[in-house]
Write an enzyme that holds these catalytic residues in place. Structure first.
Site, mmCIF file in Angstrom:
data_model
loop_
_atom_site.group_PDB
_atom_site.id
_atom_site.type_symbol
_atom_site.label_atom_id
_atom_site.label_comp_id
_atom_site.label_asym_id
_atom_site.label_seq_id
_atom_site.Cartn_x
_atom_site.Cartn_y
_atom_site.Cartn_z
ATOM 1 N N HIS A 143 33.189 15.946 29.382
ATOM 2 C CA HIS A 143 34.421 16.147 29.057
ATOM 3 C C HIS A 143 35.536 15.467 29.139
ATOM 4 O O HIS A 143 36.642 15.659 27.734
ATOM 5 C CB HIS A 143 34.932 17.314 30.621
ATOM 6 C CG HIS A 143 36.333 17.192 30.622
ATOM 7 N ND1 HIS A 143 36.829 18.985 30.910
ATOM 8 C CD2 HIS A 143 37.213 16.948 31.207
ATOM 9 C CE1 HIS A 143 37.989 18.644 30.859
ATOM 10 N NE2 HIS A 143 38.492 17.928 30.893
ATOM 11 N N GLU A 144 34.692 13.964 30.013
ATOM 12 C CA GLU A 144 36.056 13.208 29.333
ATOM 13 C C GLU A 144 35.893 12.849 27.920
ATOM 14 O O GLU A 144 36.736 12.074 27.201
ATOM 15 C CB GLU A 144 36.072 12.173 30.598
ATOM 16 C CG GLU A 144 36.068 11.924 31.811
ATOM 17 C CD GLU A 144 37.063 13.052 31.988
ATOM 18 O OE1 GLU A 144 38.703 12.629 31.304
ATOM 19 O OE2 GLU A 144 37.670 14.046 33.419
ATOM 20 N N HIS A 147 37.712 14.528 25.597
ATOM 21 C CA HIS A 147 39.419 14.487 25.744
ATOM 22 C C HIS A 147 39.289 13.165 24.544
ATOM 23 O O HIS A 147 40.261 12.609 23.502
ATOM 24 C CB HIS A 147 39.445 13.879 26.860
ATOM 25 C CG HIS A 147 40.452 14.520 28.061
ATOM 26 N ND1 HIS A 147 40.869 15.878 27.928
ATOM 27 C CD2 HIS A 147 39.925 14.938 29.091
ATOM 28 C CE1 HIS A 147 41.324 16.844 28.357
ATOM 29 N NE2 HIS A 147 40.095 15.693 29.398
ATOM 30 N N GLU A 220 42.757 20.929 28.465
ATOM 31 C CA GLU A 220 41.426 20.950 29.197
ATOM 32 C C GLU A 220 40.557 21.720 28.953
ATOM 33 O O GLU A 220 39.219 21.841 28.644
ATOM 34 C CB GLU A 220 41.996 21.563 30.244
ATOM 35 C CG GLU A 220 42.817 20.455 31.549
ATOM 36 C CD GLU A 220 41.781 18.793 31.485
ATOM 37 O OE1 GLU A 220 40.866 19.425 31.359
ATOM 38 O OE2 GLU A 220 42.612 17.640 30.796
#
Length: 295
Positions: A143-144, A147, A220
């Protein structure tokens, strides 16, 4: 990164050109708006200056505000796993290997920051490492990394710059109009102008925050999809379900809290300020998507 900056700057310049026309039209009706060119230059400098400066120092600030341990030479199996997982995911995402860190905090959380896709930092909390399985932690790292690969830090800084510019220009336009029409100050500015600008800076700033928060919520969903692609859909869902058990308040500084994987729940008008969608909504979005492969 440069394409994104060029697009946002071009959009902002187009808007400022429109505002310049509006300013000229208002002045043609005898409303003194001062030096339009000075106002627009002032708005761009102060609108973008703060957000871009914050972006440039984001890694430095995150390291110092969290007091994290930066993993430069892994000292144990866990650190080696963290570094190797981020390396593998960043290679798949097509970005340069981010720096990896661990910061001391009781809650389950992680964040990514940095001025560009190839100059970034990914960090996880000690609470996450204690509470999550390796599969769940792998999904959070994905997930990071997503980003970073999506350029979210740059996009958020540029969006904030555009919003700041709008707030500065519009509050001063309205202040001039009110000061001229209501208070009769057609030469220079009076107390009415400063009073209106002071109030509208806060009001327009609040509405600008709604827009940036809405955009943050959308990114997100994209990062969740990216984490599912890099680690596996079921792992990402399991990670979000584990996050739902995190009842503590985030200890991340406000400057980087928006880049954490989880955010607090709010109600009423506060919901418009949430940087993260509710975890249940994120889980449902992942379950209803068919693009990520379960691994």
């Amino acid at each position: 990164m440069f394409k994104r900056i060029a697009l946002f700057l071009a959009t902002n310049m187009a808007v400022l050109a429109l505002l310049s026309i509006v300013l000229s039209v208002l002045q043609s009706f005898g409303i003194n708006l001062g030096n339009n060119g000075t106002l627009l230059v002032f708005a761009v400098i102060f609108g973008f200056g703060g957000s871009l400066f914050s972006l440039m120092i984001s890694k430095w600030m995150a390291k110092r505000m969290t007091g994290m341990h930066l993993i430069e030479n892994p000292q144990n199996e866990l650190e080696q796993w963290l570094v190797s997982t981020v390396r593998r995911q960043s290679e798949k995402a097509g970005i340069k290997m981010p720096e990896v860190g661990i910061y001391d905090a009781p809650e389950i959380n992680a964040f990514a920051t940095g001025p560009s896709r190839n100059n970034s930092l990914v960090a996880v909390s000690t609470g996450l490492l204690r509470s999550m399985s390796r599969d769940e932690a792998e999904a959070v790292l994905g997930h990071e990394v997503s980003h970073v690969a999506n350029g979210d830090m740059v996009t958020m800084a540029l969006l904030q710059g555009v919003m700041n510019t709008f707030v500065i220009v519009l509050s001063r336009i309205v202040g001039r109009v009110v000061d001229s029409v209501v208070f009769g100050n057609r030469d220079g500015v009076g107390f009415g102008y400063y009073m209106v600008v002071f109030v509208l800076d806060m009001v327009f700033g609040l509405f600008a925050s709604f827009i940036t928060a809405w955009f943050s919520r959308q990114r997100e969903f994209r990062a969740d999809a990216g984490g599912a692609s890099l680690a596996g859909k079921e792992k990402m869902i399991a990670a979000l379900q584990r996050l739902a058990q995190n009842h503590g308040q985030s200890s991340l500084p406000t400057q980087i809290a928006a880049f954490g994987i989880s955010g607090g729940l709010k109600s009423g008008i506060g919901a418009l300020m949430m940087t993260h969608p509710p975890l249940e909504v994120r889980i449902d979005a992942l379950r209803n998507s068919g693009s990520a492969v379960t691994r």
